[in-house]
Design an enzyme around this catalytic site. Structure first.
Site, mmCIF file in Angstrom:
data_model
loop_
_atom_site.group_PDB
_atom_site.id
_atom_site.type_symbol
_atom_site.label_atom_id
_atom_site.label_comp_id
_atom_site.label_asym_id
_atom_site.label_seq_id
_atom_site.Cartn_x
_atom_site.Cartn_y
_atom_site.Cartn_z
ATOM 1 N N GLY A 327 0.804 -1.206 0.000
ATOM 2 C CA GLY A 327 0.000 0.000 0.000
ATOM 3 C C GLY A 327 0.842 1.263 0.000
ATOM 4 O O GLY A 327 1.910 1.341 -0.619
ATOM 5 N N SER A 328 0.367 2.288 0.703
ATOM 6 C CA SER A 328 1.022 3.597 0.682
ATOM 7 C C SER A 328 2.408 3.581 1.319
ATOM 8 O O SER A 328 3.190 4.521 1.112
ATOM 9 C CB SER A 328 0.143 4.628 1.392
ATOM 10 O OG SER A 328 -1.053 4.845 0.663
ATOM 11 N N VAL A 329 2.733 2.529 2.093
ATOM 12 C CA VAL A 329 4.077 2.426 2.669
ATOM 13 C C VAL A 329 5.128 2.370 1.561
ATOM 14 O O VAL A 329 6.281 2.767 1.761
ATOM 15 C CB VAL A 329 4.164 1.169 3.568
ATOM 16 C CG1 VAL A 329 5.580 0.972 4.093
ATOM 17 C CG2 VAL A 329 3.199 1.281 4.729
ATOM 18 N N PHE A 330 4.712 1.899 0.389
ATOM 19 C CA PHE A 330 5.657 1.732 -0.717
ATOM 20 C C PHE A 330 5.903 3.041 -1.481
ATOM 21 O O PHE A 330 6.844 3.132 -2.271
ATOM 22 C CB PHE A 330 5.128 0.661 -1.691
ATOM 23 C CG PHE A 330 6.175 0.080 -2.587
ATOM 24 C CD1 PHE A 330 7.160 -0.749 -2.091
ATOM 25 C CD2 PHE A 330 6.181 0.376 -3.944
ATOM 26 C CE1 PHE A 330 8.129 -1.289 -2.914
ATOM 27 C CE2 PHE A 330 7.149 -0.154 -4.781
ATOM 28 C CZ PHE A 330 8.131 -0.989 -4.258
ATOM 29 N N LYS A 331 5.074 4.063 -1.255
ATOM 30 C CA LYS A 331 5.212 5.318 -2.000
ATOM 31 C C LYS A 331 6.573 5.997 -1.780
ATOM 32 O O LYS A 331 7.186 6.483 -2.745
ATOM 33 C CB LYS A 331 4.067 6.262 -1.659
ATOM 34 C CG LYS A 331 2.726 5.793 -2.227
ATOM 35 C CD LYS A 331 1.576 6.660 -1.761
ATOM 36 C CE LYS A 331 0.259 6.130 -2.342
ATOM 37 N NZ LYS A 331 -0.913 6.871 -1.837
#
Length: 416
Positions: A327-331
């Site tokens: 999810g957004s942790v990968f951004k």
């Protein structure tokens, strides 16, 4: 004198035969007597010390004293795990002075919730050198009923209520997957560390209880006791006290974890709260949870089957063992890769119309109207999906995968 003593034998030949037989018998007696003297000499003078040592070992018995296990605290010193007094019912034939009939045994089996044959089978496994455990971690009400029964049927029947330390998880709903649980030591463990454990000991089987087993377990003490021929205690000859295990302080915060438990309720899922400045894990919750103390006693097949077949998988540590899209942790990883390979600069802007198309597929931003023109900083603040979709496409799948592996993705964490 000699001839007179043989006058009752009339024939000379018979007298000589009698004399030879007498001498032969005396010779045999002499040889036996010499053999006895020689044996006594060997036992007393040559092997006396070894037999004395053997006699001492039979008279003096060494007992192991289980050390108190170390305590576990949260970051603020609030107690999470300590020890409590538990009770096992054992059967020791060495202390038995009278036998119980079936009716008396049925009283005990009924209190324990066992069939009479089950109780008898457990008793048959005992010897004077190795008592058998009939019941493990029995509760106080059962102890009270057994005490009342022994007052009636007698206390010299070989049954003994044995106090034993047990692990006490004060907040079983708080990080049970990370705290771990205790279980009976296995044969491989006994062989790998001879003298440290004995059959029936509880050791850490998972989580912190397992990872810090050597620190938490402490060092066993020993007691040398003089006993009589019936293995009954006479006096203590020597005592080496046990050394308690070391206490452990965790980075987690009890109040934060209790709050996560309240938020999740019975819903399945996982959450982690981390201090971004230090990397300390302040809270980690995997839902639904299980009570780790159930593994410290005999776990019934019914309870195990219920846990194993539960569709919400309470035994699975979803924080570290579940497989989920990042999810957004990968951004931030996408952003760092783009900066590394020169795809963009902090001032570069990307337009977000609220939708991203890849082939025949459409992926929407969480903000359906779109964010418009965004810089890198603003894209991170808004957590814009389309911005990072577009940037990731420009970085390319191979370079992005290489950079993600360099950041630790796809590798074992070493946790659990």
């Amino acid at each position: 004198m000699r001839r007179e003593s043989l006058e009752w034998i009339s024939d000379e030949a018979e007298r000589r035969i009698f004399q030879r037989r007498t001498l032969f018998a005396l010779g045999i007696i002499g040889l036996v007597f010499c053999a006895i003297l020689l044996r006594l000499f060997v036992l007393q003078m040559i092997r006396g010390e070894s037999y004395l040592a053997l006699s001492e070992r039979n008279r003096i018995r060494e007992y192991r004293i289980t050390p108190p296990r170390g305590l576990i605290f949260d970051r603020n010193g609030r107690l999470l795990v300590d020890n409590r007094l538990g009770f096992n019912l054992i059967y020791n034939p060495a202390s038995r002075k009278k036998r119980l009939d079936d009716e008396q045994l049925r009283i005990i089996s009924t209190i324990l919730g066992l069939e009479l044959d089950e109780l008898k089978d457990a008793m048959k496994q005992a010897s004077i050198y190795k008592p058998s455990r009939i019941a493990v971690d029995i509760d106080y009400s059962t102890v009270a009923k057994l005490e009342e029964a022994f007052n009636i049927i007698g206390r010299d029947t070989g049954f003994e209520i044995q106090p034993t330390p047990k692990r006490n998880y004060r907040y079983p709903q708080v990080v049970p997957h990370f705290l771990g649980h205790m279980g009976e030591v296995c044969i491989a463990h006994l062989k790998s560390e001879p003298g440290v454990y004995r059959e029936g000991d509880l050791v850490g089987k998972a989580g912190i209880e397992k990872a810090l087993e050597k620190e938490l377990r402490g060092k066993a003490g020993r007691e040398w006791v003089e006993e009589n021929a019936f293995h009954q205690r006479i006096r203590t000859l020597r005592l080496e006290p046990a050394t308690p295990g070391k206490n452990v302080y965790l980075t987690i915060d009890l109040e934060l974890n209790l709050e996560l438990v309240k938020i999740f309720g019975q819903r399945a899922g996982a959450a982690v709260v981390m201090d971004a400045r230090t990397g300390d894990i302040l809270a980690a919750h995997s839902s639904p949870w299980f009570d780790p103390s159930i593994f410290g006693r005999s776990l019934s097949p019914q309870v195990w089957k219920q846990l194993e077949s539960d569709p919400s998988h309470p035994l699975l540590n979803k924080v570290i063992s579940g497989l989920y899209p990042p999810g957004s942790v990968f951004k931030p990883v996408v952003a760092l890769a783009a900066l590394k390979y020169g795809v963009l600069t902090p001032e570069s802007t990307v337009f977000c119309p609220g939708i991203y198309r890849l082939g025949s597929f459409e992926y929407r931003c969480w903000k359906r109207d779109g964010h418009g023109l965004l810089s890198l900083h603003r894209a991170i603040v808004e957590s814009c999906d389309v911005y990072f979709y577009r940037v990731a496409e420009q970085v390319g799948i191979d370079r992005l995968a290489e950079f993600a592996r360099a950041c630790g993705f796809g590798k074992r964490t070493g946790i659990g």
